[in-house]
Design a protein around this motif. Structure first.
Motif, PDB file in Angstrom:
ATOM      1  N   LEU A  91       0.827  -1.208   0.000  1.00 31.06           N
ATOM      2  CA  LEU A  91       0.000   0.000   0.000  1.00 31.06           C
ATOM      3  C   LEU A  91       0.861   1.259   0.000  1.00 31.06           C
ATOM      4  CD1 LEU A  91      -2.786   1.414   0.293  1.00 31.06           C
ATOM      5  CD2 LEU A  91      -2.516   1.171   2.780  1.00 31.06           C
ATOM      6  N   TYR A  92       1.794   1.344   0.936  1.00 36.84           N
ATOM      7  CA  TYR A  92       2.649   2.531   1.023  1.00 36.84           C
ATOM      8  C   TYR A  92       3.566   2.638  -0.199  1.00 36.84           C
ATOM      9  CZ  TYR A  92       1.200   2.715   5.948  1.00 36.84           C
ATOM     10  OH  TYR A  92       0.472   2.780   7.116  1.00 36.84           O
ATOM     11  N   GLY A  93       4.031   1.492  -0.708  1.00 38.13           N
ATOM     12  CA  GLY A  93       4.868   1.511  -1.901  1.00 38.13           C
ATOM     13  C   GLY A  93       4.135   2.071  -3.104  1.00 38.13           C
ATOM     14  N   ASN A  94       2.867   1.686  -3.267  1.00 43.58           N
ATOM     15  CA  ASN A  94       2.055   2.217  -4.374  1.00 43.58           C
ATOM     16  C   ASN A  94       1.801   3.709  -4.206  1.00 43.58           C
ATOM     17  OD1 ASN A  94       1.917  -0.308  -5.554  1.00 43.58           O
ATOM     18  ND2 ASN A  94      -0.042  -0.832  -4.622  1.00 43.58           N
ATOM     19  N   MET A  95       1.628   4.145  -2.954  1.00 44.50           N
ATOM     20  CA  MET A  95       1.402   5.567  -2.694  1.00 44.50           C
ATOM     21  C   MET A  95       2.652   6.394  -3.038  1.00 44.50           C
ATOM     22  SD  MET A  95      -0.645   5.239   0.933  1.00 44.50           S
ATOM     23  CE  MET A  95      -0.525   6.990   1.301  1.00 44.50           C
ATOM     24  N   LEU A  96       3.820   5.832  -2.762  1.00 43.20           N
ATOM     25  CA  LEU A  96       5.066   6.557  -3.030  1.00 43.20           C
ATOM     26  C   LEU A  96       5.439   6.544  -4.511  1.00 43.20           C
ATOM     27  CD1 LEU A  96       7.268   5.314  -0.043  1.00 43.20           C
ATOM     28  CD2 LEU A  96       6.404   7.638  -0.379  1.00 43.20           C
ATOM     29  N   GLY A  97       5.085   5.480  -5.198  1.00 44.20           N
ATOM     30  CA  GLY A  97       5.521   5.309  -6.575  1.00 44.20           C
ATOM     31  C   GLY A  97       6.809   4.497  -6.627  1.00 44.20           C
ATOM     32  N   GLU A  98       7.105   3.931  -7.783  1.00 44.36           N
ATOM     33  CA  GLU A  98       8.221   3.000  -7.904  1.00 44.36           C
ATOM     34  C   GLU A  98       9.559   3.632  -7.520  1.00 44.36           C
ATOM     35  OE1 GLU A  98       9.927  -0.181 -11.216  1.00 44.36           O
ATOM     36  OE2 GLU A  98       9.117   1.752 -11.886  1.00 44.36           O
ATOM     37  N   GLU A  99       9.820   4.839  -7.996  1.00 44.81           N
ATOM     38  CA  GLU A  99      11.120   5.453  -7.734  1.00 44.81           C
ATOM     39  C   GLU A  99      11.284   5.833  -6.274  1.00 44.81           C
ATOM     40  OE1 GLU A  99      11.721   8.700 -10.392  1.00 44.81           O
ATOM     41  OE2 GLU A  99      11.637   7.453 -12.200  1.00 44.81           O
TER      42      GLU A  99
END
Length: 358
Positions: free
Chosen positions: A143-151
């Motif tokens: 969830l947090y990874g998707n919110m931050l974006g890949e980079e």
């Protein structure tokens, strides 16, 4: 003073990941020939084609991760019930000598069966905690990874692990608190109750629902830093082991070799976990044993030296415990053929921005 601290703060791994990534990327680009890079990418692609039982991030994936958490935490914590019993009875002044003395006292008072007192709330409580800890960690990490974006997820991956594990442990401790309170009552108050069925109604009759949750705040104090270290240190240690220690890429390692790396990284993480969580663990052990005491009162009474007593024994126990938990959890993933992503690599888009690709 602040002017001298500010430059140092800018060079820590949380504040300036860009600086570290440029260095790592340049070193990797100069040390790795194009042919080796192409080979590695093809191996990673072949690994990606492996047949999995479910999709990464699906409900089935989260559910089976929760099953892995139940087994890893429930089994390991139940296995150390005798040692935990001694720790509680000796309060927090535990070392290798007091462990053996505590075993003798327990056997003399209750017989060999006394070493298993509190196994039921331990197994139930830590199984529920493991379900939430590992299951929700996977949820929050994605969830947090998707919110931050890949980079940004790659740039700030340590912070991502810390945030996801802290969020998961918040809910895990709510699930654990009632059984932890019952376990300590059974283990530390002779004659109070011998089984979970006796302890629960008695505790509720005496103090109501508060009896089960008065220790949740100290549990958060102990378990959240512990879990943050457990997951973040494990993730970064695995990454470092494959990068600097293991002589071949993860994609070329067998499942058994990967599980050995998991165990080693888990033990290293466990050592740090024991250190950061020991003071709060000392407070929780005394708090659940004494009626009418608050966490602040116990902390003041123990003092600085008191909360650190027994650290060496805790390092041995928690290091082994954490290593076994990660080993069991990863073994469950292997058994159920769950997706197990390799250590993170810098996204191609970020490499281009940093000028690391031609």
């Amino acid at each position: 003073m602040f002017s001298s601290i500010a430059p140092l703060a800018r060079h820590n791994p949380f504040y300036a990941p860009h600086f570290q990534l440029v260095q790592d990327g340049v070193r990797k680009r100069t040390a790795e020939p194009a042919e080796a890079s192409a080979t590695r990418r093809s191996l990673a692609a072949a690994s990606a084609d492996e047949e999995y039982s479910c999709e990464y991030g699906s409900l089935k994936f989260y559910a089976l991760c929760g099953v892995g958490g139940v087994l890893s935490c429930g089994l390991t914590h139940t296995g150390v019930v005798p040692l935990d019993l001694v720790k509680c009875r000796m309060q927090v002044c535990i070392n290798l000598n007091s462990i053996f003395n505590g075993f003798s006292v327990t056997i003399n008072e209750d017989g060999v069966r006394g070493l298993a007192k509190g196994w039921a709330p331990t197994f139930i409580g830590y199984s529920m905690q493991g379900l939430c800890k590992f299951g929700f960690y996977e949820v929050f990490k994605i969830l947090y990874g998707n919110m931050l974006g890949e980079e940004n997820a790659y740039l700030w991956r340590t912070s991502l692990y810390l945030a996801a594990s802290a969020s998961a442990e918040f809910f895990a401790d709510i699930a654990l608190a009632p059984m932890e309170a019952a376990k300590v009552r059974i283990q530390t108050q002779p004659g109070y109750a011998n089984t979970l069925r006796q302890a629960l109604p008695k505790m509720f009759a005496e103090e109501g629902i508060w009896a089960f949750y008065k220790g949740v705040a100290p549990l958060w104090m102990r378990q959240i830093p512990y879990t943050m270290m457990k997951f973040a240190c494990f993730e970064r240690t695995v990454e470092a082991l494959y990068k600097y220690v293991v002589p071949k890429p993860r994609s070329e390692c067998t499942k058994g070799e990967q599980l050995v790396v998991t165990f080693v990284a888990g033990y290293i993480a466990g050592v740090f976990c024991a250190i950061v969580s020991h003071p709060a663990d000392s407070v929780v052990s005394v708090l659940n044993k004494e009626k009418g005491s608050s966490a602040s009162q116990v902390l003041m009474r123990l003092g600085f030296k008191g909360v650190w007593k027994g650290l060496f024994a805790r390092i041995i126990m928690i290091g082994t415990l954490t290593a076994l938990q990660w080993f069991i959890y990863d073994s469950v993933k292997v058994y159920f053929r769950l997706p197990r992503p390799p250590p993170p690599e810098m996204p191609e888009s970020l490499k281009k921005k940093l000028g690391l690709t031609e």
